[in-house]
Design a protein around this motif. Structure first.
Motif, PDB file in Angstrom:
ATOM      1  N   ALA A  82       1.313  17.003   2.023  1.00  0.00           N
ATOM      2  CA  ALA A  82       1.850  17.923   2.986  1.00  0.00           C
ATOM      3  C   ALA A  82       1.987  17.281   4.042  1.00  0.00           C
ATOM      4  CB  ALA A  82       1.557  19.151   2.961  1.00  0.00           C
ATOM      5  N   ASP A  83       1.312  16.312   4.571  1.00  0.00           N
ATOM      6  CA  ASP A  83       1.180  15.922   5.878  1.00  0.00           C
ATOM      7  C   ASP A  83       2.087  14.439   6.088  1.00  0.00           C
ATOM      8  OD1 ASP A  83      -0.260  14.373   4.471  1.00  0.00           O
ATOM      9  OD2 ASP A  83      -1.901  14.374   5.918  1.00  0.00           O
ATOM     10  N   ALA A  84       3.144  14.249   5.049  1.00  0.00           N
ATOM     11  CA  ALA A  84       3.772  13.027   5.221  1.00  0.00           C
ATOM     12  C   ALA A  84       4.278  12.555   6.467  1.00  0.00           C
ATOM     13  CB  ALA A  84       4.630  12.798   3.856  1.00  0.00           C
TER      14      ALA A  84
ATOM     15  N   VAL B  20       0.806  -1.081  -0.069  1.00  0.00           N
ATOM     16  CA  VAL B  20      -0.076  -0.004  -0.115  1.00  0.00           C
ATOM     17  C   VAL B  20       0.995   1.266   0.133  1.00  0.00           C
ATOM     18  CG1 VAL B  20      -1.802   1.396   1.152  1.00  0.00           C
ATOM     19  CG2 VAL B  20      -1.790  -1.296   1.241  1.00  0.00           C
ATOM     20  N   GLU B  21       0.883   1.887  -1.221  1.00  0.00           N
ATOM     21  CA  GLU B  21       1.889   2.995  -1.372  1.00  0.00           C
ATOM     22  C   GLU B  21       1.163   4.370  -0.376  1.00  0.00           C
ATOM     23  OE1 GLU B  21       4.169   3.808  -4.828  1.00  0.00           O
ATOM     24  OE2 GLU B  21       2.746   5.204  -5.124  1.00  0.00           O
ATOM     25  N   ALA B  22       1.923   4.552   0.587  1.00  0.00           N
ATOM     26  CA  ALA B  22       1.446   5.440   1.689  1.00  0.00           C
ATOM     27  C   ALA B  22       1.352   6.930   1.636  1.00  0.00           C
ATOM     28  CB  ALA B  22       2.178   5.030   3.048  1.00  0.00           C
ATOM     29  N   THR B  23       2.318   7.637   0.828  1.00  0.00           N
ATOM     30  CA  THR B  23       2.476   8.927   0.886  1.00  0.00           C
ATOM     31  C   THR B  23       3.496   9.319  -0.076  1.00  0.00           C
ATOM     32  OG1 THR B  23       2.272  11.076   1.901  1.00  0.00           O
ATOM     33  CG2 THR B  23       4.058   9.456   2.829  1.00  0.00           C
ATOM     34  N   SER B  24       3.665  10.691  -0.212  1.00  0.00           N
ATOM     35  CA  SER B  24       4.724  11.084  -0.933  1.00  0.00           C
ATOM     36  C   SER B  24       5.648  12.327  -0.447  1.00  0.00           C
ATOM     37  CB  SER B  24       4.271  11.701  -2.463  1.00  0.00           C
ATOM     38  OG  SER B  24       5.393  12.165  -3.092  1.00  0.00           O
ATOM     39  N   PHE B  25       6.906  12.290  -0.129  1.00  0.00           N
ATOM     40  CA  PHE B  25       7.791  13.362   0.315  1.00  0.00           C
ATOM     41  C   PHE B  25       8.152  14.330  -0.615  1.00  0.00           C
ATOM     42  CE2 PHE B  25       7.607   9.527   3.559  1.00  0.00           C
ATOM     43  CZ  PHE B  25       7.673  10.438   4.568  1.00  0.00           C
TER      44      PHE B  25
END
Length: 313
Positions: free
Chosen positions: A71-73, A56-61
């Motif tokens: 923006a809340d990574a 599950v790809e969680a977020t992006s930095f």
């Protein structure tokens, strides 16, 4: 009527199992006009994991200026620490992004390149050569620390500015991306113009160029309703990793003609009908997408979600 599962009729010469690389929490939510609360994102990832998705790809930095929806990574990733046995890759655009991800303990990262100059400029403000040069130290450091690295390659089939993309051009950039040290390559049909013959031609050329199906995943958008057809073509060629987005969320903020990703539920329905194992509970997954659609205030575009949940148009 259906009990929520298709009749399983295995087809010859297809993989026995497919790993679904779920991108809804990252690729899906980054395209939302409104910012989804961090707590909702965290619950979304937890629900996806509980439905049996193993990646599950969680977020992006990325810098908040470019993708404010993610923006809340830093706040989100620690809320996923209790998820066990599920890979939680994150996208990192550069060395700073990698540093941020490493500080939070991310073990799987992805870089996002382009097969075309136009999209490289639009998405990264760099040429293809410059973007690969930017990725080189990122991949090297990640590999040195034992992290798994995925290389996304966008515009593999068509580009909104350049039109059809020559297969040889895609193979050339793909090989350079893999030569940096990526473990896995995701072929992106960013604007959804691929067709099955084109898919097989690209996979054949990649195979002949030394990039075999064991290290390739496919990432289709459904702009022209071809995502499942293209996925089946890839499976017939031997690909066993397929990117999909729960509920069909997502598009591409830098390619306005791109519609949603292949819906994970639509993919699972097809795979179950073919007798291909995924480990995913379609009922739990559908319920998750219905829940997320409620958070977003609109019905899911996934046909399977609508059919199983009786969502109204």
């Amino acid at each position: 009527m259906t009990d929520g599962l298709p009749m399983s009729v295995p087809a010859p010469d297809l993989p026995r199992r497919v790993r679904i690389h779920e991108v809804g929490a990252r690729d899906g939510l980054q395209n939302e006009k409104t910012v989804v609360p961090t707590e909702v994102k965290a619950e979304f990832v937890h629900r996806l994991a509980a439905a049996g998705l193993t990646t599950v790809e969680a977020t992006s930095f990325v810098h908040p200026k470019w993708v404010p929806q993610l923006a809340d990574a830093e706040q989100l990733f620690p809320q996923l620490a209790d998820i066990e046995g599920v890979a939680l890759p994150v996208l990192v655009p550069n060395a700073r992004g990698l540093d941020r991800a490493r500080e939070l303990g991310a073990r799987r990262i992805a870089v996002f390149g382009s097969a075309t100059e136009s999209f490289a400029q639009a998405n990264l403000n760099r040429t293809v050569d410059e973007s690969l040069a930017m990725f080189e130290p990122v991949v090297a450091l990640a590999r040195a620390e034992g992290l798994h690295v995925r290389g996304y390659l966008s515009m593999c089939f068509g580009d909104p500015w350049e039109g059809p993309v020559p297969v040889g051009q895609v193979v050339g950039v793909a090989k350079r991306l893999m030569d940096l040290g990526c473990h896995e390559l995701s072929l992106g049909d960013t604007i959804g113009v691929a067709t099955p013959g084109h898919v097989k031609a690209l996979l054949t050329a990649l195979d002949e160029g030394g990039v075999g199906t064991e290290s390739v995943g496919v990432h289709f958008h459904d702009t022209y309703g071809q995502a499942l057809s293209n996925t089946l073509a890839a499976l017939q060629y031997g690909v066993t990793t397929v990117d999909a987005s729960a509920g069909g969320l997502g598009g591409c903020p830098y390619a306005k003609s791109a519609t949603g990703n292949l819906a994970t539920e639509d993919l699972v329905w097809m795979l179950q009908g073919l007798g291909i194992e995924t480990g995913v509970d379609l009922g739990l997954l559908t319920a998750t997408s219905v829940w997320m659609a409620e958070q977003l205030g609109r019905p899911s575009p996934s046909r399977t979600v609508r059919a199983l949940s009786h969502q109204e148009q």
